[in-house]
Structures are given as structure tokens and as C-alpha cells.
Write a protein that holds these residues in place. Sequence first.
Motif, PDB file in Angstrom:
ATOM      1  N   GLY A   1     118.521 126.196 -23.755  1.00 48.84           N
ATOM      2  CA  GLY A   1     117.600 126.556 -22.702  1.00 48.84           C
ATOM      3  C   GLY A   1     116.421 127.342 -23.240  1.00 48.84           C
ATOM      4  N   LYS A   2     115.484 127.544 -22.393  1.00 50.70           N
ATOM      5  CA  LYS A   2     114.298 128.298 -22.778  1.00 50.70           C
ATOM      6  C   LYS A   2     114.633 129.770 -22.895  1.00 50.70           C
ATOM      7  CE  LYS A   2     113.031 128.045 -18.036  1.00 50.70           C
ATOM      8  NZ  LYS A   2     112.282 127.789 -16.955  1.00 50.70           N
ATOM      9  N   PRO A   3     114.081 130.451 -23.779  1.00 52.86           N
ATOM     10  CA  PRO A   3     113.052 130.116 -24.768  1.00 52.86           C
ATOM     11  C   PRO A   3     113.609 129.938 -26.171  1.00 52.86           C
ATOM     12  CG  PRO A   3     113.111 132.483 -24.527  1.00 52.86           C
ATOM     13  CD  PRO A   3     114.220 131.925 -23.649  1.00 52.86           C
ATOM     14  N   HIS A   4     114.797 129.408 -26.295  1.00 52.54           N
ATOM     15  CA  HIS A   4     115.468 129.331 -27.587  1.00 52.54           C
ATOM     16  C   HIS A   4     114.943 128.186 -28.463  1.00 52.54           C
ATOM     17  CE1 HIS A   4     118.061 132.488 -26.234  1.00 52.54           C
ATOM     18  NE2 HIS A   4     118.270 131.808 -25.116  1.00 52.54           N
ATOM     19  N   ASP A   5     115.228 128.293 -29.755  1.00 49.55           N
ATOM     20  CA  ASP A   5     114.689 127.365 -30.760  1.00 49.55           C
ATOM     21  C   ASP A   5     114.859 125.875 -30.422  1.00 49.55           C
ATOM     22  OD1 ASP A   5     113.732 129.438 -32.319  1.00 49.55           O
ATOM     23  OD2 ASP A   5     115.495 129.494 -33.616  1.00 49.55           O
ATOM     24  N   PRO A   6     116.036 125.424 -29.975  1.00 49.94           N
ATOM     25  CA  PRO A   6     116.159 123.989 -29.682  1.00 49.94           C
ATOM     26  C   PRO A   6     115.183 123.511 -28.600  1.00 49.94           C
ATOM     27  CG  PRO A   6     118.333 124.962 -29.873  1.00 49.94           C
ATOM     28  CD  PRO A   6     117.349 126.102 -29.859  1.00 49.94           C
ATOM     29  N   MET A   7     114.969 124.319 -27.582  1.00 45.11           N
ATOM     30  CA  MET A   7     114.031 123.936 -26.521  1.00 45.11           C
ATOM     31  C   MET A   7     112.594 123.974 -27.025  1.00 45.11           C
ATOM     32  SD  MET A   7     113.568 122.784 -23.523  1.00 45.11           S
ATOM     33  CE  MET A   7     115.117 123.010 -22.685  1.00 45.11           C
ATOM     34  N   VAL A   8     112.262 124.952 -27.819  1.00 47.36           N
ATOM     35  CA  VAL A   8     110.920 125.033 -28.400  1.00 47.36           C
ATOM     36  C   VAL A   8     110.656 123.791 -29.249  1.00 47.36           C
ATOM     37  CG1 VAL A   8     109.441 126.316 -30.003  1.00 47.36           C
ATOM     38  CG2 VAL A   8     110.805 127.556 -28.304  1.00 47.36           C
ATOM     39  N   ALA A   9     111.621 123.419 -30.086  1.00 44.46           N
ATOM     40  CA  ALA A   9     111.465 122.227 -30.940  1.00 44.46           C
ATOM     41  C   ALA A   9     111.341 120.958 -30.102  1.00 44.46           C
ATOM     42  CB  ALA A   9     112.645 122.122 -31.903  1.00 44.46           C
ATOM     43  N   LEU A  10     112.151 120.836 -29.067  1.00 44.71           N
ATOM     44  CA  LEU A  10     112.098 119.662 -28.196  1.00 44.71           C
ATOM     45  C   LEU A  10     110.741 119.542 -27.510  1.00 44.71           C
ATOM     46  CD1 LEU A  10     113.616 117.291 -26.806  1.00 44.71           C
ATOM     47  CD2 LEU A  10     114.180 118.931 -24.999  1.00 44.71           C
ATOM     48  N   LEU A  11     110.251 120.633 -26.972  1.00 47.80           N
ATOM     49  CA  LEU A  11     108.952 120.598 -26.292  1.00 47.80           C
ATOM     50  C   LEU A  11     107.817 120.279 -27.257  1.00 47.80           C
ATOM     51  CD1 LEU A  11     109.433 123.561 -23.840  1.00 47.80           C
ATOM     52  CD2 LEU A  11     109.198 121.144 -23.260  1.00 47.80           C
ATOM     53  N   ARG A  12     107.881 120.830 -28.446  1.00 45.43           N
ATOM     54  CA  ARG A  12     106.841 120.521 -29.442  1.00 45.43           C
ATOM     55  C   ARG A  12     106.860 119.033 -29.802  1.00 45.43           C
ATOM     56  NH1 ARG A  12     107.523 125.921 -32.879  1.00 45.43           N
ATOM     57  NH2 ARG A  12     105.923 127.131 -31.818  1.00 45.43           N
ATOM     58  N   ALA A  13     108.057 118.451 -29.869  1.00 49.85           N
ATOM     59  CA  ALA A  13     108.184 117.035 -30.221  1.00 49.85           C
ATOM     60  C   ALA A  13     107.753 116.121 -29.075  1.00 49.85           C
ATOM     61  CB  ALA A  13     109.631 116.719 -30.617  1.00 49.85           C
ATOM     62  N   ARG A  14     108.118 116.483 -27.850  1.00 46.75           N
ATOM     63  CA  ARG A  14     107.864 115.600 -26.703  1.00 46.75           C
ATOM     64  C   ARG A  14     106.529 115.844 -26.014  1.00 46.75           C
ATOM     65  NH1 ARG A  14     113.453 114.216 -23.712  1.00 46.75           N
ATOM     66  NH2 ARG A  14     114.456 113.326 -25.539  1.00 46.75           N
ATOM     67  N   ALA A  15     105.987 117.028 -26.156  1.00 49.09           N
ATOM     68  CA  ALA A  15     104.721 117.354 -25.490  1.00 49.09           C
ATOM     69  C   ALA A  15     103.808 118.120 -26.443  1.00 49.09           C
ATOM     70  CB  ALA A  15     104.990 118.164 -24.224  1.00 49.09           C
ATOM     71  N   PRO A  16     103.416 117.483 -27.547  1.00 56.14           N
ATOM     72  CA  PRO A  16     102.624 118.210 -28.551  1.00 56.14           C
ATOM     73  C   PRO A  16     101.251 118.640 -28.039  1.00 56.14           C
ATOM     74  CG  PRO A  16     102.685 115.881 -29.062  1.00 56.14           C
ATOM     75  CD  PRO A  16     103.644 116.098 -27.926  1.00 56.14           C
ATOM     76  N   ASP A  17     100.761 118.006 -26.983  1.00 61.74           N
ATOM     77  CA  ASP A  17      99.446 118.353 -26.454  1.00 61.74           C
ATOM     78  C   ASP A  17      99.520 119.202 -25.188  1.00 61.74           C
ATOM     79  OD1 ASP A  17      98.226 116.875 -28.499  1.00 61.74           O
ATOM     80  OD2 ASP A  17      98.385 115.027 -27.340  1.00 61.74           O
TER      81      ASP A  17
END
Length: 78
Positions: A1-17
Motif C-alpha cells: 500500500g501507499k506510500p511504501h516502496d512496492p506501490m511507489v515502484a508500481l506507480l512509476r512503472a504504470r504512470a511515469p507521466d
Amino acid sequence: GKPHDPMVALLRARAPDAGIVVGDRPSTDGVLAQRLGLPFALVRTGVTSDGREPMVVEPDEEAPDLETLVARHLDIGV
């Protein structure tokens, strides 16, 4: 869940913009925005409506609700 590393990585991968993080909880949504290096828009609904949620991250902008925030960004009246 947010704001932990796995969620940060997922969001960066799926919504880079992604341009902004919107939420009602500074302790999770605000910290997530901070970790992503994005602005944080606080909507004063849910846990922040009564002022008891601590401001661990100061929002870049605030609105009483999501409708007002979206209208402001689209430059339309509500």
C-alpha cells in the motif's frame, strides 16, 4: 500500500507521466506524492474534514472536495 516502496515502484512503472497526487490523507497520500516527487493536492473530505489528521506533508494546494479541485484545474465553475 501507499506510500511504501512496492506501490511507489508500481506507480512509476504504470504512470511515469503522472502530474499530481490527490488525496485526503497527508500521512499516506501526501507522503506518496513526496516519494514520487509530485505535487500533493489535499481534498478536505474524509479524514481531513475535521482537522484532526496531522499535516505530516504540507499540500501544494487544497480544495474542499474533488469536484472543486477538478473544476479549478479545468478552469470551469462549479
